[in-house]
Design an enzyme around this catalytic site. Sequence first.
Site: not given
Ligand SMILES: NC(=O)c1ccc[n+]([C@@H]2O[C@H](COP(=O)([O-])OP(=O)(O)OC[C@H]3O[C@@H](n4cnc5c(N)ncnc54)[C@H](OP(=O)(O)O)[C@@H]3O)[C@@H](O)[C@H]2O)c1
Length: 254
Positions: A159
Amino acid sequence: MGVLDGRLAGKTALVTGGSRGIGRGIAERLGREGARVGVHYGTNEAAAKDTVAAIEAAGGSAFAVGQELGVPGDAAELWRAFDAHADGLDILVNNAGIGTSQPFATIGDEEYDRIFAVNTKAPFFLAQLGAERLRDGGRIINVSTGLSRAAAMPDLIAYAMSKGALDVFTRYLSKVLGPRGITVNAVAPGIVDTDINAAWLRGNEEAWAGAAAMAALGGVGTPPEIADVVAFLASEDARWVTGDWIDATGGSLT
Ligand SMILES: NC(=O)c1ccc[n+]([C@@H]2O[C@H](COP(=O)([O-])OP(=O)(O)OC[C@H]3O[C@@H](n4cnc5c(N)ncnc54)[C@H](OP(=O)(O)O)[C@@H]3O)[C@@H](O)[C@H]2O)c1
């Protein structure tokens, strides 16, 4: 809450993964700033529709665009769907991502390819094909992670690598698109309370306290805290900021 000061009035944005979590926070915030927002989702159309409804209820304008990322032709298909709703683009937020925690010794070919396909390759080609649509003076904002610079956490090796590549892409792309006045930046969240962390974080007091203690400011991040930084980068105020990596970890790297 109604539309804010309209800093992004007349602009069109696409937020990948805008249906849930951090992406939803970003989509709602850009909507409140007056941008018309394409709310992208992968499989959960209901969540995207809910986000669109929330933006509209706040006085904004939005539409949903579905496309799985990490599969061949994903970027071209997504833009085709986007073009049916909008004529050109001002702000691309590459937010969709997957995070898998897995020991180095057990990561297989397919898992490795999948994480890079979603977290690194999709933003690359979304930006490449998006650049044809982006108006001069536009914005590309990539959602990275503090983990690409934090002390290494062994099970997050693939990741963190995928996001490290996204960071380098951000820097290089800023040179490619700079002559058109398009800025390219990365925002790096720390631990944020979203579904991606639900299994180990939510309802686990010890894990929550440990996560909260990592931030100098104390606490676990929320989507609006990341969205506010993205909104700044999307705005005219950030016109002289490009190729940068903005720490939005609450001081987890200090
Ligand atoms: N949460 C954290 O602690 C954190 C920390 C650092 C960085 N980030 C980064 O922030 C970003 C968002 O994270 P999050 O925590 O908000 O994630 P999340 O709650 O799991 O939401 C993920 C989103 O991305 C979409 N998605 C995921 N995989 C996909 C795929 N293969 N094709 C199309 N859509 C996809 C999902 O749509 P569907 O539901 O329709 O699949 C959803 O809208 C990511 O890039 C993550 O690496 C997160």
